[in-house]
Write a protein that holds these residues in place. Sequence first.
Motif, PDB file in Angstrom:
ATOM      1  N   SER A  77     -18.331 -87.719  -2.413  1.00  0.00           N
ATOM      2  CA  SER A  77     -17.019 -87.999  -1.808  1.00  0.00           C
ATOM      3  C   SER A  77     -16.421 -86.730  -1.204  1.00  0.00           C
ATOM      4  O   SER A  77     -16.812 -85.628  -1.540  1.00  0.00           O
ATOM      5  CB  SER A  77     -16.066 -88.576  -2.840  1.00  0.00           C
ATOM      6  N   GLN A  78     -15.437 -86.948  -0.304  1.00  0.00           N
ATOM      7  CA  GLN A  78     -14.785 -85.791   0.329  1.00  0.00           C
ATOM      8  C   GLN A  78     -13.700 -85.221  -0.517  1.00  0.00           C
ATOM      9  O   GLN A  78     -13.125 -85.712  -1.348  1.00  0.00           O
ATOM     10  CB  GLN A  78     -14.229 -86.157   1.691  1.00  0.00           C
ATOM     11  N   GLY A 100     -22.077 -89.855   2.547  1.00  0.00           N
ATOM     12  CA  GLY A 100     -21.122 -89.410   3.563  1.00  0.00           C
ATOM     13  C   GLY A 100     -21.334 -90.041   4.923  1.00  0.00           C
ATOM     14  O   GLY A 100     -20.597 -89.755   5.870  1.00  0.00           O
ATOM     15  N   LEU A 136     -18.485 -81.980   0.919  1.00  0.00           N
ATOM     16  CA  LEU A 136     -18.585 -83.160   0.073  1.00  0.00           C
ATOM     17  C   LEU A 136     -18.816 -82.756  -1.382  1.00  0.00           C
ATOM     18  O   LEU A 136     -19.576 -81.818  -1.654  1.00  0.00           O
ATOM     19  CB  LEU A 136     -19.739 -84.063   0.540  1.00  0.00           C
ATOM     20  N   THR A 180     -20.686 -86.472  -6.488  1.00  0.00           N
ATOM     21  CA  THR A 180     -20.386 -87.853  -6.097  1.00  0.00           C
ATOM     22  C   THR A 180     -20.632 -88.172  -4.624  1.00  0.00           C
ATOM     23  O   THR A 180     -20.764 -89.328  -4.267  1.00  0.00           O
ATOM     24  CB  THR A 180     -18.914 -88.190  -6.403  1.00  0.00           C
TER      25      THR A 180
END
Length: 99
Positions: free
Chosen positions: A98-99, A56, A92, A96
């Motif tokens: 990711s957002q 992130g 997050l 992974t």
Amino acid sequence: MNKVLLTLMAGMLAVGTMLPTSATPSLAQACLGKREIQQAVADGQILPLAQILAAGGIDASSVVSFQVCDRGGGLAYVLQVYEGGEAKTIVLNAATGSQ
């Protein structure tokens, strides 16, 4: 009369503290305990916090607190961070980053 008013106010305060609010998202979702988080990392279900922060682009020194919570069927890191003079929440994907 003052005793009645004080009793009513105390009752209202007690009831108000039991109600979930939007300021307390952990009450509205199931979050893992410390051991559950460790087990989920060990089992490969979620990434370790250090990898999540790297994915992130988040500086570890800015993290005030974090939780791992079930967010719509998947686990997510819910991070409370202090950056640029502001407190904010970042969510997050725990698998992974990711957002």
